[in-house]
Design an enzyme around this catalytic site. Sequence first.
Site, PDB file in Angstrom:
ATOM      1  N   HIS A 162       4.685 -12.936  -5.468  1.00 12.78           N
ATOM      2  CA  HIS A 162       3.249 -13.276  -5.458  1.00 12.78           C
ATOM      3  C   HIS A 162       2.573 -12.788  -4.178  1.00 12.78           C
ATOM      4  CE1 HIS A 162       4.276 -16.061  -8.761  1.00 12.78           C
ATOM      5  NE2 HIS A 162       5.322 -16.340  -7.997  1.00 12.78           N
ATOM      6  N   GLU A 296      -1.748   7.563  -1.189  1.00 11.83           N
ATOM      7  CA  GLU A 296      -2.864   7.123  -2.033  1.00 11.83           C
ATOM      8  C   GLU A 296      -3.062   8.069  -3.216  1.00 11.83           C
ATOM      9  OE1 GLU A 296      -6.441   6.177   0.303  1.00 11.83           O
ATOM     10  OE2 GLU A 296      -5.075   5.830   1.971  1.00 11.83           O
TER      11      GLU A 296
END
Length: 475
Positions: A162, A296
């Site tokens: 998480h 990216e």
Amino acid sequence: MSQLDKKSQAWSALFSEPMSELVKRYTASVFFDKRLWQADIEGSLAHAAMLARQGIIGAQDLADIERGMAQVRAEIENGEFVWKPELEDVHLNIEARLTQLVGDAGKRLHTGRSRNDQVATDVRLWLRGEIDQIALGLADMQRALVSVAAHHTETVMPGFTHMQVAQPVSFAHHLLAYVEMFARDAERLADLRKRVNRLPLGAAALAGTSYPLDRESVAAALGFDSVCQNSLDAVSDRDFAIEFSAFAALVMIHVSRLAEEIVLWMSQNFGFIDLSDRYCTGSSIMPQKRNPDVAELARGKSGRVVGHLMALIMLMKGQPLTYNKDNQEDKEPLFDTVDTVKDTLRIMAEMIGGEVDAATGARSGGLQVKAEAMQRAALRGYATATDLADYLVKKGVPFRDAHEVVAHAVKEGLRQQRDLADLPLATLQGFHAAIGDDVFECLSLTGSLNARNVIGGTAPNQARAQIERHRARLG
Ligand code: ARG
């Protein structure tokens, strides 16, 4: 001037008006499918040799075809070949030039063949070659990850669930998770290669051919594993391409996860790694910036590859048997998929593992690991809370009770702004009498790592064993 050239169309006799310029442009594929030229020539030569063996064309025809094709090949390699959009595609361009060069023999080449089985053969041949290169790229990617992992079996970082600090893991263990993903991708690729490597040639337009072709011998000459067993399926099937695209989409999804982590790790908020300048770019306005553009872009390019999978699968949806011109649309997505996956694997492998010097095998320019920053982050966020619970369980406390005890300890740690390992023994004993001074060993990061000494666990000797296994496997 050949028949084909004069009429500028392969089927002209029936037609009373020429194709409009717009239709020509719309239907022509030569500007992208010329990329298949090598496979096209290879396939034609194998077909012609078989036609001659079977006595369907003469020995002189075959010699003429071979001579003409050698010249066509040379012209293409030298950049002298004139690709003509009015000849629609790579197949008609090459055949027309061959016929211009050698006359009737060139016109005999298409005996017992159609562009439908020809194009399916070409795409499979070409893709097989690319698959073999991508397999090498996947192996390099895994080697790069293993080479970094080998230095970091004892480098502790926080493992996350998480996106919250969960338990300490080694950086090696984290990288080896990606090796598992790419290893499965390589398995998938090897498996789908078998289904790519089947020969459609001999299916002709759709129904097979009345000439006594020896398809098996053509398959053997071209290195195919077998021949497609149903002519209708052979000319219309593109599921081999869809399957490859699905593989490619999954590779890029794996890459995107790794790329995302690299971007995060390099940010000031993590500071876990640094990248070599050669993989970063600056900002035109903010002088302090070094941006991880390569990671990216790799992450971003996963989008187009997944998009190509959608394009190919929708291309096939509802297509009636057999060949339909829709299938000409398989090429651009497939080509771009191959290019993107090859480039991305290569650049990511180099950025992570460094560029390998061909002579010495030395690596330079790879990922720089900031071990202290990783360790500091692992010490924040109570990463060893589970270890304390496990410690209590080993002292006879039921796990659910132990879990509750540790929750109280963490609450106290938060109140005092201290890690569990920094709470005094007396404080810890206040939560449970079974806690002794041996507790601090299990609350340390290395103690936590060493404790997970099960196959697949993060203990350093487990990671070392995995690295050995991968090295033996990857060579
Ligand atoms: N350029 C075509 C393709 O990519 C070749 C096959 C054309 N066949 C036909 N009957 N029009 O699929």
